[in-house]
Motif scaffolding. Structure first.
Motif, PDB file in Angstrom:
ATOM      1  N   VAL A  28       9.053 -23.432   9.625  1.00  0.00           N
ATOM      2  CA  VAL A  28       9.566 -24.614   8.920  1.00  0.00           C
ATOM      3  C   VAL A  28       8.408 -25.451   8.402  1.00  0.00           C
ATOM      4  O   VAL A  28       8.408 -25.888   7.247  1.00  0.00           O
ATOM      5  CB  VAL A  28      10.484 -25.453   9.839  1.00  0.00           C
ATOM      6  CG1 VAL A  28      10.770 -26.821   9.233  1.00  0.00           C
ATOM      7  CG2 VAL A  28      11.780 -24.708  10.113  1.00  0.00           C
ATOM      8  N   SER A  29       7.390 -25.667   9.230  1.00  0.00           N
ATOM      9  CA  SER A  29       6.283 -26.538   8.825  1.00  0.00           C
ATOM     10  C   SER A  29       5.481 -25.957   7.670  1.00  0.00           C
ATOM     11  O   SER A  29       4.913 -26.703   6.879  1.00  0.00           O
ATOM     12  CB  SER A  29       5.365 -26.833  10.009  1.00  0.00           C
ATOM     13  OG  SER A  29       4.621 -25.686  10.360  1.00  0.00           O
ATOM     14  N   THR A  30       5.443 -24.638   7.545  1.00  0.00           N
ATOM     15  CA  THR A  30       4.708 -24.013   6.442  1.00  0.00           C
ATOM     16  C   THR A  30       5.577 -23.819   5.207  1.00  0.00           C
ATOM     17  O   THR A  30       5.098 -23.338   4.181  1.00  0.00           O
ATOM     18  CB  THR A  30       4.127 -22.655   6.870  1.00  0.00           C
ATOM     19  OG1 THR A  30       5.185 -21.790   7.286  1.00  0.00           O
ATOM     20  CG2 THR A  30       3.116 -22.818   8.005  1.00  0.00           C
ATOM     21  N   GLY A  31       6.857 -24.168   5.303  1.00  0.00           N
ATOM     22  CA  GLY A  31       7.751 -24.043   4.162  1.00  0.00           C
ATOM     23  C   GLY A  31       8.351 -22.654   3.993  1.00  0.00           C
ATOM     24  O   GLY A  31       9.067 -22.397   3.031  1.00  0.00           O
ATOM     25  N   ASP A  75      13.729 -22.905   5.742  1.00  0.00           N
ATOM     26  CA  ASP A  75      14.347 -24.191   5.412  1.00  0.00           C
ATOM     27  C   ASP A  75      15.030 -24.833   6.616  1.00  0.00           C
ATOM     28  O   ASP A  75      15.421 -25.989   6.554  1.00  0.00           O
ATOM     29  CB  ASP A  75      15.384 -24.020   4.311  1.00  0.00           C
ATOM     30  CG  ASP A  75      14.742 -23.616   3.003  1.00  0.00           C
ATOM     31  OD1 ASP A  75      13.642 -24.097   2.701  1.00  0.00           O
ATOM     32  OD2 ASP A  75      15.354 -22.807   2.280  1.00  0.00           O
ATOM     33  N   ARG A  80      11.264 -33.689   7.770  1.00  0.00           N
ATOM     34  CA  ARG A  80      11.018 -32.643   6.782  1.00  0.00           C
ATOM     35  C   ARG A  80      12.301 -32.313   6.047  1.00  0.00           C
ATOM     36  O   ARG A  80      13.372 -32.630   6.516  1.00  0.00           O
ATOM     37  CB  ARG A  80      10.523 -31.381   7.498  1.00  0.00           C
ATOM     38  CG  ARG A  80       9.143 -31.543   8.028  1.00  0.00           C
ATOM     39  CD  ARG A  80       8.869 -30.699   9.254  1.00  0.00           C
ATOM     40  NE  ARG A  80       7.528 -30.986   9.720  1.00  0.00           N
ATOM     41  CZ  ARG A  80       7.191 -32.092  10.364  1.00  0.00           C
ATOM     42  NH1 ARG A  80       8.084 -32.983  10.655  1.00  0.00           N
ATOM     43  NH2 ARG A  80       5.944 -32.304  10.733  1.00  0.00           N
ATOM     44  N   ALA A 126      14.350 -30.057   6.245  1.00  0.00           N
ATOM     45  CA  ALA A 126      14.751 -28.934   7.103  1.00  0.00           C
ATOM     46  C   ALA A 126      16.051 -29.287   7.812  1.00  0.00           C
ATOM     47  O   ALA A 126      16.445 -30.442   7.877  1.00  0.00           O
ATOM     48  CB  ALA A 126      13.664 -28.640   8.128  1.00  0.00           C
TER      49      ALA A 126
END
Length: 68
Positions: A22-25, A28, A55, A57
């Motif tokens: 999630v943090s790196t994209g 989602d 985020r 997310a």
């Protein structure tokens, strides 16, 4: 605030990898069976919700929190 590298806990199997994605994209959001897949501790669970909420997310629970 904790990042995937600075999280204070090991977490359930796969949770930190899901956070990293999630943090790196790459992802989602995260789908889990129930909130215990995130953490059994209320403070940690809320911290994770806050982290995800900061985020673009989402967190999907198969068994929602109000279920018996």
């Amino acid at each position: 605030m904790c990042t995937p590298r600075t999280s204070r806990r090991a977490g359930p199997a796969g949770w930190l990898e899901a956070r990293r994605l999630v943090s790196t994209g790459f992802a989602d959001g995260i789908a889990v069976l129930n909130r215990e897949a995130v953490s059994v501790r209320d403070d940690e669970y809320e911290e994770e919700l806050s982290w995800l909420g900061d985020r673009p997310a989402l967190l999907l629970l198969v068994i929602h929190e109000a279920a018996p």
